[in-house]
Design an enzyme around this catalytic site. Structure first.
Site, mmCIF file in Angstrom:
data_model
loop_
_atom_site.group_PDB
_atom_site.id
_atom_site.type_symbol
_atom_site.label_atom_id
_atom_site.label_comp_id
_atom_site.label_asym_id
_atom_site.label_seq_id
_atom_site.Cartn_x
_atom_site.Cartn_y
_atom_site.Cartn_z
ATOM 1 N N SER A 82 -35.278 -65.945 23.395
ATOM 2 C CA SER A 82 -35.978 -65.373 22.244
ATOM 3 C C SER A 82 -36.173 -66.443 21.186
ATOM 4 C CB SER A 82 -35.169 -64.215 21.645
ATOM 5 O OG SER A 82 -35.711 -63.793 20.405
ATOM 6 N N TYR A 94 -27.399 -61.444 16.858
ATOM 7 C CA TYR A 94 -28.257 -61.479 18.048
ATOM 8 C C TYR A 94 -28.825 -62.882 18.249
ATOM 9 C CZ TYR A 94 -32.535 -60.785 20.789
ATOM 10 O OH TYR A 94 -33.544 -60.897 21.716
#
Length: 251
Positions: free
Chosen positions: A144, A157
């Site tokens: 990501s 995250y």
């Protein structure tokens, strides 16, 4: 092995209900993939995904897989590879977590880290070893852009994805010359069930766009793929913004 047209014939998905993974599987089935394994926790959603892909002409099997149960990975994934060569492994499991809650509940934050990083390290090494033993194959790691630089809004995250990204790059370097390709995929905000209800970010895409980028990257044997591609330039710039200024940016 890939067919005469260079298209993968077999696929193992770790995170078998991932919308991005399933969109990718559909595209690969359309390009001649005929054997698909969906690995995930047993659920109606996993069985439904298998039935849907099977209806597209592939032989689809499910296998119980838990990212948090690292001790089981070697046995579970070993059984899959024992059934025949795998051309592509797509590592698509992960959790977003809830930043506000996770800051208040450290064990919740640990679960995010264990799923996104520790579980991926375990499964990634097992699959890499199996691909190396068969002498060919691609390991696609869904990372990501959140891992490129920690943001206040999702640093738990983001830090887990930063670790995963670094691990995948190093693994790719370690496998150079073995016939095994590691491709790191870095999407921005993707419209999925997991992000439903969250404020949409700039450069948002959907599962289909990410799947198309993955298939294109496999064909080109790319080492990294950004989705959309313009994020490569954006993140290159953001990495060098001074921290006091970065804190004030709406990113």
């Amino acid at each position: 092995m890939k067919d005469a047209f260079g298209a993968p014939q077999s696929l193992l998905v770790l995170g078998g209900t991932s919308e991005i993974a399933l969109a990718t599987a559909r595209r690969l089935i359309a390009l001649r993939a005929r054997r698909v394994w969906l690995a995930g926790r047993p659920s109606p959603a996993l069985e439904s995904a298998a039935a849907e892909l099977g209806g597209r002409g592939a032989e689809v099997r499910t296998v119980e897989f838990d990212a948090l149960d690292s001790a089981s990975h070697e046995v579970v994934l070993g059984k899959v590879f024992a059934e025949g060569d795998i051309d592509v492994v797509l590592m698509a499991f992960g959790v977003l977590g809830d930043q506000a809650r996770d800051e208040e509940e450290p064990m919740a934050a640990v679960r995010v880290a264990q799923t996104n990083y520790t579980g991926a390290v375990s499964a990634g090494l097992v699959c890499a070893g199996a691909l190396q033993a068969q002498g060919h194959g691609s390991l696609v790691v869904l990372s990501s852009v959140a891992g490129e630089r920690a943001r206040r809004a999702d640093f738990i995250y983001g830090s887990s994805k930063a670790g995963l990204d670094a691990f995948a790059q190093g693994l790719g370097d370690a496998l150079q010359g073995t016939g095994v390709q590691v491709m790191v995929v870095r999407p921005g905000f993707v419209r999925t069930r997991a992000t439903a209800g969250r404020p949409e970010q700039p450069f948002a895409t959907g599962p289909e766009e990410v799947a198309e980028a993955i298939v294109t990257g496999l064909r080109r044997r790319s080492e990294s793929v950004w989705v959309p591609g313009s994020l490569r330039v954006v993140m290159a710039a953001l990495r060098h913004v001074p921290r006091p200024l970065f804190r004030r940016l709406p990113v």
